[in-house]
Scaffold this motif. Structure first.
Motif, PDB file in Angstrom:
ATOM      1  N   UNK A  11       0.855  -1.186   0.000  1.00 13.71           N
ATOM      2  CA  UNK A  11       0.000   0.000   0.000  1.00 13.71           C
ATOM      3  C   UNK A  11       0.892   1.237   0.000  1.00 13.71           C
ATOM      4  N   UNK A  12       1.498   1.559  -1.148  1.00 13.57           N
ATOM      5  CA  UNK A  12       2.491   2.645  -1.173  1.00 13.57           C
ATOM      6  C   UNK A  12       1.927   3.997  -0.788  1.00 13.57           C
ATOM      7  N   UNK A  13       0.685   4.301  -1.170  1.00 11.86           N
ATOM      8  CA  UNK A  13       0.109   5.605  -0.832  1.00 11.86           C
ATOM      9  C   UNK A  13      -0.072   5.748   0.673  1.00 11.86           C
ATOM     10  N   UNK A  14      -0.631   4.699   1.307  1.00 11.02           N
ATOM     11  CA  UNK A  14      -0.822   4.746   2.747  1.00 11.02           C
ATOM     12  C   UNK A  14       0.492   4.780   3.492  1.00 11.02           C
ATOM     13  N   UNK A  15       1.440   4.006   3.022  1.00 14.42           N
ATOM     14  CA  UNK A  15       2.755   3.976   3.656  1.00 14.42           C
ATOM     15  C   UNK A  15       3.426   5.336   3.565  1.00 14.42           C
ATOM     16  N   UNK A  16       3.374   5.950   2.393  1.00 13.75           N
ATOM     17  CA  UNK A  16       3.998   7.257   2.193  1.00 13.75           C
ATOM     18  C   UNK A  16       3.366   8.304   3.111  1.00 13.75           C
ATOM     19  N   UNK A  17       2.056   8.229   3.302  1.00 18.56           N
ATOM     20  CA  UNK A  17       1.370   9.199   4.148  1.00 18.56           C
ATOM     21  C   UNK A  17       1.833   9.084   5.599  1.00 18.56           C
ATOM     22  N   UNK A  18       1.958   7.844   6.075  1.00 19.24           N
ATOM     23  CA  UNK A  18       2.410   7.640   7.452  1.00 19.24           C
ATOM     24  C   UNK A  18       3.850   8.124   7.608  1.00 19.24           C
ATOM     25  N   UNK A  19       4.704   7.771   6.667  1.00 23.56           N
ATOM     26  CA  UNK A  19       6.105   8.186   6.746  1.00 23.56           C
ATOM     27  C   UNK A  19       6.219   9.704   6.709  1.00 23.56           C
ATOM     28  N   UNK A  20       5.398  10.354   5.888  1.00 25.20           N
ATOM     29  CA  UNK A  20       5.425  11.813   5.811  1.00 25.20           C
ATOM     30  C   UNK A  20       5.030  12.427   7.150  1.00 25.20           C
ATOM     31  N   UNK A  21       4.056  11.829   7.832  1.00 21.58           N
ATOM     32  CA  UNK A  21       3.634  12.333   9.145  1.00 21.58           C
ATOM     33  C   UNK A  21       4.746  12.194  10.171  1.00 21.58           C
ATOM     34  N   UNK A  22       5.439  11.064  10.135  1.00 20.78           N
ATOM     35  CA  UNK A  22       6.532  10.848  11.085  1.00 20.78           C
ATOM     36  C   UNK A  22       7.676  11.819  10.811  1.00 20.78           C
TER      37      UNK A  22
END
Length: 210
Positions: A11-22
């Motif tokens: 799930x690259x979109x979801x993963x990218x969103x979480x990483x961006x938040x961190x």
């Protein structure tokens, strides 16, 4: 050095969103003055609104997180300097001065990240080698430009391109880091720093006449 790349997520979109938040949460905490070594994973996760376990599914450890933050800054500044062509049209010195004005703005934006890199690199070999590897890439690119200038007869053949490139790249990095960490944002001071750094490259390393 260990790779910080991972297998492609399902799930690259979801993963990218979480990483961006961190990443954004860590930047905020550093901007607030928290030292990176005092910044625990639990606090980062809480600031980002994720579970501690979620942090570790996206980042191997805090060192990987710091390298990701530094990578964004490094790519922005290196890409900007890569735009400069010593044989380009117009006034190359003025163009280089403008480049360094932009680089100073980038360094100021990421000043807390730079401070964290300096802090962690003192004891973490992976982080130290990561930052050094980026500088070495910049050195190699600068050497290529100098050799082109030598072959065209615009820079003396007596110049040692490797030594000169290492001098201005490593010296420039330390100068910029010191400048943004010890001076308050000041358009005049930053303009002076950009002009002097560009002149050092142009008249010193590239040996252009005044």
């Amino acid at each position: 050095m260990p790779s910080i790349t991972r297998r492609r997520p399902s799930n690259p979109d979801g993963r990218a969103a979480v990483e961006a938040r961190v990443l954004a949460a860590t930047e905020r905490l550093l901007q607030e003055g928290v030292r990176f070594t005092d910044l625990g994973v639990q606090r980062i996760a809480a600031e980002a609104g994720v579970a501690r376990s979620t942090f570790y599914t996206h980042f191997r450890d805090k060192s990987e997180l710091l390298m990701r933050l530094a990578g964004t800054m490094r790519e922005s500044s290196f890409d900007r300097t890569g735009d400069w062509d010593p044989a380009g049209p117009g006034d190359p010195l003025a163009a280089l001065t403008e480049v360094f004005s932009d680089v100073i703005r980038i360094y100021r934006t990421y000043a807390p990240v730079l401070a964290a890199i300096s802090e962690v690199a003192a004891y973490d070999e992976v982080v130290r080698e990561y930052w050094a590897a980026g500088l070495e890439q910049f050195v190699a690119r600068t050497v290529e430009k100098m050799l082109v200038e030598q072959q065209a007869g615009r820079t003396p053949a007596s110049l040692d391109a490797e030594t000169a490139s290492r001098l201005i790249v490593y010296g420039g990095d330390r100068f910029l880091a010191d400048h943004v960490s010890t001076t308050s944002p000041d358009p005049d001071a930053d303009a002076t720093a950009a002009r002097e750094l560009a002149s050092t490259w142009w008249y010193g390393a590239y040996r252009r006449p005044a």
